[in-house]
Each structure stands twice: as structure tokens, then as C-alpha cells.
Scaffold this motif. Structure first.
Motif, PDB file in Angstrom:
ATOM      1  N   ALA A  41      17.743   4.473   9.457  1.00  0.00           N
ATOM      2  CA  ALA A  41      17.830   4.108   8.019  1.00  0.00           C
ATOM      3  C   ALA A  41      17.892   5.449   7.222  1.00  0.00           C
ATOM      4  N   LEU A  42      17.050   6.457   7.721  1.00  0.00           N
ATOM      5  CA  LEU A  42      16.766   7.695   7.092  1.00  0.00           C
ATOM      6  C   LEU A  42      18.509   8.598   7.098  1.00  0.00           C
ATOM      7  N   ALA A  43      18.818   8.388   8.437  1.00  0.00           N
ATOM      8  CA  ALA A  43      20.289   8.916   8.608  1.00  0.00           C
ATOM      9  C   ALA A  43      21.106   8.526   7.598  1.00  0.00           C
ATOM     10  N   LEU A  44      20.988   7.306   7.352  1.00  0.00           N
ATOM     11  CA  LEU A  44      22.231   6.685   6.681  1.00  0.00           C
ATOM     12  C   LEU A  44      21.879   6.762   5.278  1.00  0.00           C
ATOM     13  N   GLY A  45      20.857   7.298   4.845  1.00  0.00           N
ATOM     14  CA  GLY A  45      20.598   7.267   3.465  1.00  0.00           C
ATOM     15  C   GLY A  45      20.413   6.239   2.603  1.00  0.00           C
ATOM     16  N   LEU A  46      19.956   5.243   3.236  1.00  0.00           N
ATOM     17  CA  LEU A  46      19.812   3.884   2.639  1.00  0.00           C
ATOM     18  C   LEU A  46      18.870   4.082   1.492  1.00  0.00           C
ATOM     19  N   ALA A  47      19.060   3.338   0.356  1.00  0.00           N
ATOM     20  CA  ALA A  47      18.299   3.360  -0.883  1.00  0.00           C
ATOM     21  C   ALA A  47      17.243   2.152  -1.006  1.00  0.00           C
ATOM     22  N   PRO A  48      16.085   2.426  -1.510  1.00  0.00           N
ATOM     23  CA  PRO A  48      15.025   1.488  -1.592  1.00  0.00           C
ATOM     24  C   PRO A  48      15.540   0.316  -2.355  1.00  0.00           C
ATOM     25  N   VAL A  49      14.874  -0.872  -2.204  1.00  0.00           N
ATOM     26  CA  VAL A  49      15.493  -1.905  -3.037  1.00  0.00           C
ATOM     27  C   VAL A  49      14.448  -2.233  -4.362  1.00  0.00           C
TER      28      VAL A  49
ATOM     29  N   ASP B 277      12.561  -0.748  -7.635  1.00  0.00           N
ATOM     30  CA  ASP B 277      11.808   0.485  -8.378  1.00  0.00           C
ATOM     31  C   ASP B 277      11.291   1.377  -7.652  1.00  0.00           C
ATOM     32  N   GLU B 278      10.929   0.658  -6.521  1.00  0.00           N
ATOM     33  CA  GLU B 278       9.847   1.512  -5.771  1.00  0.00           C
ATOM     34  C   GLU B 278      10.320   2.635  -4.839  1.00  0.00           C
ATOM     35  N   SER B 279       9.686   3.480  -3.984  1.00  0.00           N
ATOM     36  CA  SER B 279      10.229   4.460  -3.580  1.00  0.00           C
ATOM     37  C   SER B 279      10.352   4.059  -1.975  1.00  0.00           C
ATOM     38  N   LEU B 280       9.428   3.076  -1.690  1.00  0.00           N
ATOM     39  CA  LEU B 280       9.261   2.669  -0.120  1.00  0.00           C
ATOM     40  C   LEU B 280      10.889   1.948   0.350  1.00  0.00           C
ATOM     41  N   LEU B 281      10.992   2.458   1.411  1.00  0.00           N
ATOM     42  CA  LEU B 281      12.561   1.991   2.133  1.00  0.00           C
ATOM     43  C   LEU B 281      11.949   1.164   3.213  1.00  0.00           C
ATOM     44  N   ASP B 282      12.066  -0.256   3.112  1.00  0.00           N
ATOM     45  CA  ASP B 282      11.734  -1.200   4.042  1.00  0.00           C
ATOM     46  C   ASP B 282      12.858  -1.496   4.813  1.00  0.00           C
ATOM     47  N   THR B 283      12.869  -1.204   6.054  1.00  0.00           N
ATOM     48  CA  THR B 283      14.188  -1.583   6.994  1.00  0.00           C
ATOM     49  C   THR B 283      14.470  -3.161   6.925  1.00  0.00           C
ATOM     50  N   GLU B 284      13.461  -3.712   6.712  1.00  0.00           N
ATOM     51  CA  GLU B 284      13.643  -5.432   6.940  1.00  0.00           C
ATOM     52  C   GLU B 284      14.573  -5.781   5.821  1.00  0.00           C
ATOM     53  N   GLU B 285      14.735  -4.972   4.428  1.00  0.00           N
ATOM     54  CA  GLU B 285      15.486  -5.244   3.709  1.00  0.00           C
ATOM     55  C   GLU B 285      16.933  -4.539   3.643  1.00  0.00           C
ATOM     56  N   HIS B 286      17.282  -3.988   4.926  1.00  0.00           N
ATOM     57  CA  HIS B 286      18.425  -3.425   4.998  1.00  0.00           C
ATOM     58  C   HIS B 286      19.064  -4.031   6.416  1.00  0.00           C
TER      59      HIS B 286
ATOM     60  N   ALA C  18       1.064  -1.179  -0.017  1.00  0.00           N
ATOM     61  CA  ALA C  18      -0.107   0.096   0.079  1.00  0.00           C
ATOM     62  C   ALA C  18       1.015   1.120  -0.192  1.00  0.00           C
ATOM     63  N   LEU C  19       2.137   1.019   0.544  1.00  0.00           N
ATOM     64  CA  LEU C  19       3.066   2.307   0.594  1.00  0.00           C
ATOM     65  C   LEU C  19       4.169   2.459  -0.425  1.00  0.00           C
ATOM     66  N   ALA C  20       3.973   1.530  -1.439  1.00  0.00           N
ATOM     67  CA  ALA C  20       5.133   1.406  -2.282  1.00  0.00           C
ATOM     68  C   ALA C  20       5.548   2.620  -3.050  1.00  0.00           C
ATOM     69  N   ASP C  21       4.695   3.399  -3.446  1.00  0.00           N
ATOM     70  CA  ASP C  21       4.893   4.858  -3.945  1.00  0.00           C
ATOM     71  C   ASP C  21       4.857   6.182  -3.136  1.00  0.00           C
ATOM     72  N   ARG C  22       4.997   5.877  -1.702  1.00  0.00           N
ATOM     73  CA  ARG C  22       4.651   7.006  -0.977  1.00  0.00           C
ATOM     74  C   ARG C  22       6.071   7.562  -0.442  1.00  0.00           C
ATOM     75  N   ASP C  23       7.149   7.195  -0.740  1.00  0.00           N
ATOM     76  CA  ASP C  23       8.381   7.550  -0.181  1.00  0.00           C
ATOM     77  C   ASP C  23       8.365   7.309   1.186  1.00  0.00           C
ATOM     78  N   ALA C  24       7.890   6.250   1.654  1.00  0.00           N
ATOM     79  CA  ALA C  24       7.990   6.032   3.094  1.00  0.00           C
ATOM     80  C   ALA C  24       8.995   5.141   3.801  1.00  0.00           C
ATOM     81  N   VAL C  25       9.252   5.327   5.045  1.00  0.00           N
ATOM     82  CA  VAL C  25      10.197   4.517   5.546  1.00  0.00           C
ATOM     83  C   VAL C  25       9.404   3.508   6.831  1.00  0.00           C
ATOM     84  N   VAL C  26       9.807   2.126   6.434  1.00  0.00           N
ATOM     85  CA  VAL C  26       8.935   1.269   7.399  1.00  0.00           C
ATOM     86  C   VAL C  26       9.746   0.566   8.420  1.00  0.00           C
TER      87      VAL C  26
END
Length: 394
Positions: free
Chosen positions: A283-291, A293-302, A256-264
Motif C-alpha cells: 500500500a505504501l509502495a503504491l502511494g494509496l491515499a487515505p479515505v 480526512d484522516e491521515s491513516l491508511l487502512d489497507t482494508e479500505e483499499h 487511536a491512530l487516526a492522525d498518526r500517518d500510519a499504515v495498518v
């Protein structure tokens, strides 16, 4: 509420047999409309059962019945929504505000309901032989009617918030602050009971741009908390604490948040939600990039990067110690040796795979690894050294 202004399509006249067909389909249209809302608006997934569900289903049938009455009027009769339909929409808006659902969620339900009901009604119109021009006028009447009802619901929602919602919203904001601050369990539970907030098993921190906050609130649980206090590192961003989206439900949230520039952040027990927020903020402070093509940053992926950078000073010390044998090697040569060592570690010493990763000949890999063994000696066979080099070169 509506000012009762006439709607569009004043010349539209539908044959009696078409109107009769539409009336016969009302229960089916209402059911499919409700099913579409449940499927596409997450906020309503659990809301359309029990007494509240019955009220919403009745409101849908009332609205559809009101539309049939509207469509049956002659050219001479003014096309304005029936009073019961408008009043029903207004009271629906007030009820949704009392239930804690956002106006965004209700408007999304209207949009999806309009699409679903139009699909059914237009099918009845086409089967009745209505011409394309008349069908276009009919479509205009359908969507103007929906706009009128949604405006009435918006007024009801706004009026309810104006009279009773502000205090509750402020108490919910305070509750979010208490949970983030790690307040004692008794204090937090008392605050939740005071505002009738259903205590969840877990909370998940979601950070979104301020511009996306209202849209995101329309697709998450109405029990989502919005702490009011400013938090370091969240400038121009909002923090939402979403209840019970652990496990399989997390996939639905991420989608649901795939295109919302969210960090989860991760799901955490309600009293430990600060840990979820801290991870999202890191995750925001480190500037981690989403996995992907989506803009969502899922911390479980990092998780690897987050663990690796949890203590930057310790990482720098580890890197300096692990790579000390290369300190006196010429810079360009040291860089090639580091790349070779990284590939050797990742590919577990398979020379052909290392060569392919580095786009060089296996003999080149053999030569460089010989040089590295001169520098490191037997340490390259020591599991602890291998671990430290893997972390240092990550």
C-alpha cells in the motif's frame, strides 16, 4: 528519583473543612481517576484487574493521600511531596517497565489522572467557598505535584530498563524478526517463552513514521513487537506488530491512530504476520491515499486497488488487450469513449445515470455507445469481456 525541591504555591492555605471534604472523597476520586485511565489509555484496558491492578489502584490512592497531606501544610512548612508518595511513584515506574508498558503510556496515564483528579478536587474546593485566586494557586500545586510524581516514575522506569530491560527488548526484537522471516513454529514459540511474551491469536502490521513511533507505542498493547532489522521500503518508518486487534478491536486501533500517518495491514495468524506486513508495504509502495480526512491508511479500505495492482505487468497486458479496439481511434475521441464505457459499466447501462456522471446529454451517451458497439460488437454482452473492461478501466 525526586530531589525533594519545594513545589509552587508557598502561600496557599486551605481551610480545614475543605481538606476534610477532600479526604472524604479520596476513594471516589481514586476510582474515577482509574476509570478515566482505563477509558482513555488503551494500554491499561486490561491491566487494571488482578494483582497488578490492585497495585496501581493503591498507588493512585497513595498519591492522592500524599497530595492532601501536602496541601494541609502551613505557610511555614516546606511544600515537598511526602516520601511514601515519591517512593510509590518510583516503584510504579519500575513495575510498569517490568510489565512491558512504555513510559509514554504511563505519562499519558498521569496526564489523564491529573485531569480527572483535578476535576474532583476543584469541585470540593469550590463547594468549600475557595476564592478564584486561591483556586488558581491550588491548581498550580496540583499539577506541580503530578509533575513531581511523574518524574519519579520516569526515573524508576528508566532505572528498571537500564538494569533488566535491554536484554528483554533485544530478545523481543529478535522474536519479531523470526516471525517476519517465517521461522518454524517450534522455534518461534520457544523464543516467545524465553522472553515470556504472551502468544496472541493474531498480529497486525502497523507502519508509522519514526517521529510517531513512541506516541503510537503509548496507545497500543505493551506486547507489541518492534522488529529491529531494516526492511525495504520503510526508510524513516518503523514497523510495529500489534497483537490481537482483529474484528471489532480493529476499529479501536484505527481510531487511536487516526492522525498518526500510519499504515495498518490486516490481522493475520501470528505465524503468518509477514502477509500483514507485505500488504502494508505494498500500500505504501503504491502511494494509496487515505479515505476521508484522516491521515491513516487502512489497507482494508483499499482491497480493490491492492488486488488490481498485485501484478502490474499482468494489469498492463490486460489493459492493452481489453482496450485494443480503441487503438486506432483518434486520441481525444478514444478518451471520451473510454470515459463513457467506464461510466456505462459502473452504472450498468442506465443511460440517464451515465449522462449525469459524464455531465452530457443522454443522446450523446447513446451516440457514443453506438460507436463502442461498432468497435466491440457482441463482445460487450460477454460477461468475461465486461469483467476485463471493468478491471482495465478501474
Amino acid at each position: 528519583m525526586s530531589d525533594g525541591a519545594p513545589l509552587v504555591a508557598p502561600d496557599l492555605v486551605l481551610p480545614a473543612e475543605v481538606l476534610a471534604e477532600m479526604r472524604s472523597r479520596l476513594p471516589q476520586v481514586a476510582e474515577r481517576t482509574v476509570d478515566a485511565i482505563i477509558s482513555e489509555v488503551p494500554s491499561y484496558a486490561g491491566a487494571l484487574s488482578g494483582p497488578m491492578g490492585a497495585k496501581i489502584r493503591n498507588a493512585v490512592q497513595l498519591a492522592l493521600g500524599g497530595f492532601i497531606s501536602l496541601a494541609a501544610r502551613t505557610r511555614e512548612a516546606p511544600r515537598t511531596p511526602t516520601a511514601p508518595a515519591v517512593e510509590g511513584a518510583y516503584q510504579l515506574g519500575r513495575g510498569e517497565a517490568r510489565a512491558g508498558r512504555s513510559m509514554e503510556a504511563l505519562l499519558a496515564a498521569y496526564r489523564i489522572g491529573a485531569r480527572a483528579s483535578w476535576r474532583e478536587m476543584s469541585a470540593a474546593a469550590v463547594s468549600g467557598g475557595i476564592e478564584a485566586e486561591t483556586l488558581g494557586d491550588f491548581a498550580g500545586l496540583v499539577f506541580a505535584y503530578i509533575d513531581e510524581l511523574s518524574a519519579s516514575s520516569a526515573a524508576g522506569h528508566s532505572d528498571e530498563l537500564a538494569t533488566s530491560g535491554r536484554v528483554r527488548r533485544r530478545l523481543l526484537e529478535q522474536l519479531g524478526g523470526l516471525l517476519l522471516a517465517g521461522a518454524p513454529k517450534e522455534q518461534a514459540i520457544a523464543a516467545a517463552e524465553r522472553v515470556e511474551w504472551p502468544w496472541p491469536e493474531t498480529l497486525t502490521a502497523v507502519v508509522v513514521p519514526d517521529s510517531q513511533r513512541r506516541a503510537v507505542l503509548g496507545v497500543v498493547s505493551p506486547a507489541t513487537l518492534q522488529p529491529a532489522e531494516d526492511l525495504t521500503g520503510l526508510e524513516d518508518r518503523a514497523l510495529l506488530l500489534v497483537p490481537d486487534v482483529a474484528g471489532a478491536r480493529r476499529t479501536t486501533l484505527v481510531r487511536a491512530l487516526a492522525d498518526r500517518d500510519a499504515v495498518v495491514g490486516p490481522a493475520r495468524p501470528t505465524l503468518e504476520v509477514r502477509a500483514s506486513y507485505d500488504r502494508a508495504a505494498r500500500a505504501l509502495a503504491l502511494g494509496l491515499a487515505p479515505v476521508g480526512d484522516e491521515s491513516l491508511l487502512d489497507t482494508e479500505e483499499h482491497l480493490g486497488e491492492l488486488v488490481l495492482h498485485a501484478d502490474p505487468v499482468a494489469l498492463a497486458d490486460l489493459r492493452a488487450r481489453a482496450l485494443a479496439p480503441l487503438a486506432d481511434v483518434r486520441a481525444d475521441t478514444a478518451e471520451k469513449l473510454r470515459d463513457t464505457l467506464r461510466a456505462w459499466l459502473l452504472h450498468q447501462g442506465r443511460r440517464e445515470a451515465v449522462a449525469a456522471a459524464l455531465f452530457c446529454h443522454p443522446q450523446t451517451v447513446r451516440y457514443r455507445m453506438g460507436r463502442l458497439r461498432e468497435l466491440y460488437g457482441d463482445a460487450l454482452d460477454d460477461p468475461r469481456t465486461v469483467l476485463e473492461l471493468t478491471l482495465a478501466l478501474a
